[in-house]
Write a protein that holds these residues in place. Structure first.
Motif, PDB file in Angstrom:
ATOM      1  N   VAL A 170       0.885  -1.095   0.033  1.00 37.21           N
ATOM      2  CA  VAL A 170      -0.138  -0.025   0.095  1.00 37.21           C
ATOM      3  C   VAL A 170       0.835   1.355  -0.096  1.00 37.21           C
ATOM      4  O   VAL A 170       0.401   2.463  -0.454  1.00 37.21           O
ATOM      5  N   ALA A 171       2.197   1.294   0.391  1.00 40.53           N
ATOM      6  CA  ALA A 171       2.838   2.300   0.640  1.00 40.53           C
ATOM      7  C   ALA A 171       3.050   3.009  -0.641  1.00 40.53           C
ATOM      8  O   ALA A 171       3.129   4.160  -0.759  1.00 40.53           O
ATOM      9  N   PRO A 216       3.346  11.085   5.356  1.00 40.98           N
ATOM     10  CA  PRO A 216       3.048  10.042   6.427  1.00 40.98           C
ATOM     11  C   PRO A 216       2.395   8.961   5.720  1.00 40.98           C
ATOM     12  O   PRO A 216       2.755   7.858   6.205  1.00 40.98           O
ATOM     13  N   GLN A 217       1.351   9.396   4.875  1.00 37.55           N
ATOM     14  CA  GLN A 217       0.492   8.092   4.259  1.00 37.55           C
ATOM     15  C   GLN A 217       1.324   7.328   3.653  1.00 37.55           C
ATOM     16  O   GLN A 217       0.959   5.934   3.801  1.00 37.55           O
ATOM     17  N   CYS A 218       2.703   7.638   3.110  1.00 36.28           N
ATOM     18  CA  CYS A 218       3.561   6.648   2.423  1.00 36.28           C
ATOM     19  C   CYS A 218       4.383   6.136   3.380  1.00 36.28           C
ATOM     20  O   CYS A 218       4.891   4.879   3.604  1.00 36.28           O
ATOM     21  N   VAL A 219       5.169   6.903   4.285  1.00 32.26           N
ATOM     22  CA  VAL A 219       6.332   6.516   4.924  1.00 32.26           C
ATOM     23  C   VAL A 219       5.641   5.561   5.911  1.00 32.26           C
ATOM     24  O   VAL A 219       6.483   4.486   6.279  1.00 32.26           O
ATOM     25  N   SER A 249       2.364   7.687  -4.399  1.00 33.03           N
ATOM     26  CA  SER A 249       1.922   8.254  -5.778  1.00 33.03           C
ATOM     27  C   SER A 249       0.973   9.356  -5.734  1.00 33.03           C
ATOM     28  O   SER A 249       0.990  10.221  -6.236  1.00 33.03           O
ATOM     29  N   ALA A 250       0.079   9.160  -4.955  1.00 35.05           N
ATOM     30  CA  ALA A 250      -1.186   9.999  -4.463  1.00 35.05           C
ATOM     31  C   ALA A 250      -0.932  11.202  -3.679  1.00 35.05           C
ATOM     32  O   ALA A 250      -1.272  12.250  -3.875  1.00 35.05           O
ATOM     33  N   ARG A 251      -0.146  11.024  -2.467  1.00 32.04           N
ATOM     34  CA  ARG A 251      -0.102  12.030  -1.548  1.00 32.04           C
ATOM     35  C   ARG A 251       1.349  12.512  -1.450  1.00 32.04           C
ATOM     36  O   ARG A 251       1.784  13.520  -0.607  1.00 32.04           O
ATOM     37  N   GLY A 252       2.468  11.978  -2.138  1.00 27.75           N
ATOM     38  CA  GLY A 252       3.697  12.569  -2.090  1.00 27.75           C
ATOM     39  C   GLY A 252       4.748  11.303  -1.205  1.00 27.75           C
ATOM     40  O   GLY A 252       4.219  10.718  -0.401  1.00 27.75           O
ATOM     41  N   SER A 255       5.535  13.876 -12.711  1.00 29.02           N
ATOM     42  CA  SER A 255       6.877  14.843 -12.220  1.00 29.02           C
ATOM     43  C   SER A 255       7.563  15.426 -13.287  1.00 29.02           C
ATOM     44  O   SER A 255       7.713  16.835 -13.505  1.00 29.02           O
ATOM     45  N   ARG A 256       7.756  14.631 -14.323  1.00 25.59           N
ATOM     46  CA  ARG A 256       8.637  14.956 -15.726  1.00 25.59           C
ATOM     47  C   ARG A 256       7.753  16.038 -16.336  1.00 25.59           C
ATOM     48  O   ARG A 256       8.387  17.183 -16.714  1.00 25.59           O
ATOM     49  N   THR A 257       6.749  15.582 -16.740  1.00 24.95           N
ATOM     50  CA  THR A 257       5.724  16.325 -17.307  1.00 24.95           C
ATOM     51  C   THR A 257       5.588  17.895 -16.730  1.00 24.95           C
ATOM     52  O   THR A 257       5.565  18.920 -17.298  1.00 24.95           O
TER      53      THR A 257
END
Length: 466
Positions: A203-204, A216-219, A209-212, A407-409
């Motif tokens: 899930v991380a 905290p939602q990823c880390v 991808s959605a929140r950065g 991000s590149r775009t």
């Protein structure tokens, strides 16, 4: 064909829902960010429970759990199509993911049971690889057509009759596996820890991808998942009948197989998706047109997969694994070099063919290697580990590479580059990064297989001297 149909349906479901998300969001009242839970719920349940699903088959009978999984998958798919609100759909997607986590490893283990002889197993696993790739590509190809003509519910209903038919035919056509000693008592604590740990790791990247990626939602889930997995390893070393025998991973062949499997998941999940998005958003194709451009790859792969089953035993499994992985990375780089706003669709479509063949070769080779030399009582475990690596590759690839492309775009648009050119540059960058990751996986595989060969030679040396 029964087992391959099950694998096809699982992989079809993994990709077919994506195109239906806008319609699902509109009809069921999801928020713009919340609708991604429809995909995340399935991926987390599927990825988290794969090792447990394979081990349950080892303990209590693979054919029995294969049937239970197919019945559960058909019923949960039907309930997904009948969902009247967001909560019901997400809950049913969780059930769908758990059912798929039982089917996928038991299907692979059943093939290993049914085809113990090397040449026959190679042909069977090549067809398993064909079903895997065709299912994922088929979802991308047919999803737009189904949603446009029959509504979003059809992407769930399409799997119901296949799942129900397979469940009915399994007892009639697949014999029970030869009886073998049960591995021991089921390690309940290990089952809980491995399922929770892998689910958190899966899930991380979705949250990143959605929140950065530093949110905290990823880390938090990523760190928590690693901690739970560390606790799992600690518990398994001290358990008299561990869920996962850690000595299994001393095999260099198995480690190499899972490195290639991870790369295969990256390729299967990301390469086709990036290409499909490029065709739609940059080249102006409709979902159906993009699907028709990608569809011939699947037809060519059917023929190529038949050849692979005979080619791999002749070339050798080790050479096939390394060669297929490095070639896949190079061919993805070739496709990336052709990504441009003014590109010819005919030329671009032709370049896709060798890339698709190399992706199939990595899938078939890793599937065969993951079950080679594994004791019958641990085939479900090995299959669960293999399928988990594949699912992690899909989850990481989709989340990280799509985020990188976006991000590149964004950076290029900030520099004043036209939107179309910026989009093309984003997808091109993501494809190049994918190519590098796969080539690195090929190099790691080569090193693992070389060490495996040396270790095998060392074990044989005393006997030869005597």
């Amino acid at each position: 064909m029964i087992i391959l149909s099950a694998q096809f349906v699982i992989m079809l479901d993994a990709s077919i829902v994506t195109v239906a998300l806008p319609d699902i969001q509109h009809e069921l009242g999801f928020s713009a960010s919340g609708v991604q839970a429809v995909v995340t719920a399935y991926n987390v349940a599927f990825g988290g429970a794969l090792i447990l699903g394979g081990r349950l088959g080892d303990f209590f009978g693979r054919r029995r759990f294969f049937i239970l999984g197919m019945v559960g998958f058909a019923l949960s798919s039907l309930l997904c199509g009948l969902a009247v609100d967001a909560v019901m759909l997400v809950a049913c997607r969780v059930l769908q993911g758990f059912s798929a986590a039982v089917i996928a490893p038991t299907a692979l283990a059943l093939l290993a049971d049914l085809f113990p002889e090397e040449a026959a197993r190679a042909r069977a696993m090549s067809r398993f690889g064909i079903a895997t790739v065709l299912g994922f590509v088929g979802g991308l190809v047919f999803s737009g057509l189904l949603v446009d003509s029959l509504g979003w519910q059809s992407v769930f209903y399409v799997t119901v009759p296949v799942g129900a038919l397979v469940a009915v035919l399994i007892p009639r056509l697949i014999p029970p596996a030869p009886s073998s000693p049960r591995p021991g008592k089921l390690d309940v604590l290990g089952a809980v820890l491995i399922t929770v740990g892998v689910a958190l790791v899966v899930v991380a990247p979705t949250q990143g991808s959605a929140r950065g990626w530093t949110s905290p939602q990823c880390v938090v889930p990523f760190v928590a998942g690693l901690c739970v997995l560390a606790l799992f390893l600690f518990a398994e070393r001290r358990h008299p009948d561990p869920l996962v025998r850690l000595g299994l991973f001393r095999s260099g062949m198995l480690r190499a197989a899972n490195v290639v499997t991870l790369a295969s998941g990256l390729l299967s999940g990301s390469a086709y998706l990036l290409v499909t998005l490029y065709l739609q958003e940059v080249m102006g194709c409709t979902p159906v047109q993009a699907g028709l451009i990608v569809a011939p790859i699947g037809l060519v792969n059917v023929v190529f997969g038949m050849v692979l089953g005979r080619l791999i035993p002749r070339v050798g499994l080790a050479a096939s694994l390394t060669g297929a992985t490095v070639s896949a990375g190079l061919l993805v780089a070739l496709v990336a070099s052709q990504v441009a706003v003014a590109q010819s669709l005919v030329l671009f479509g032709l370049v896709l063919f060798p890339m698709g063949m190399s992706i199939l070769a990595t899938t078939v080779g890793s599937t065969l290697a993951a079950t080679a030399g594994i004791a019958p009582r641990e085939q479900g475990l090995a299959a669960g580990v293999r399928q988990t690596s594949f699912q992690l590759g899909i989850a990481l690839g989709v989340a990280v590479l799509l985020s990188l492309a976006a991000s590149r775009t964004s950076v290029m648009e900030g520099e004043g580059i036209a939107h179309g050119q910026a989009l093309a540059a984003g997808y091109q960058t993501a494809l190049y990064v994918l190519a590098v990751l796969v080539i690195v996986a090929g190099i790691v595989t080569f090193a693992e297989l070389r060490n495996h060969k040396r270790a095998a030679a060392t074990r044989r040396a005393p006997a030869t001297t005597t």
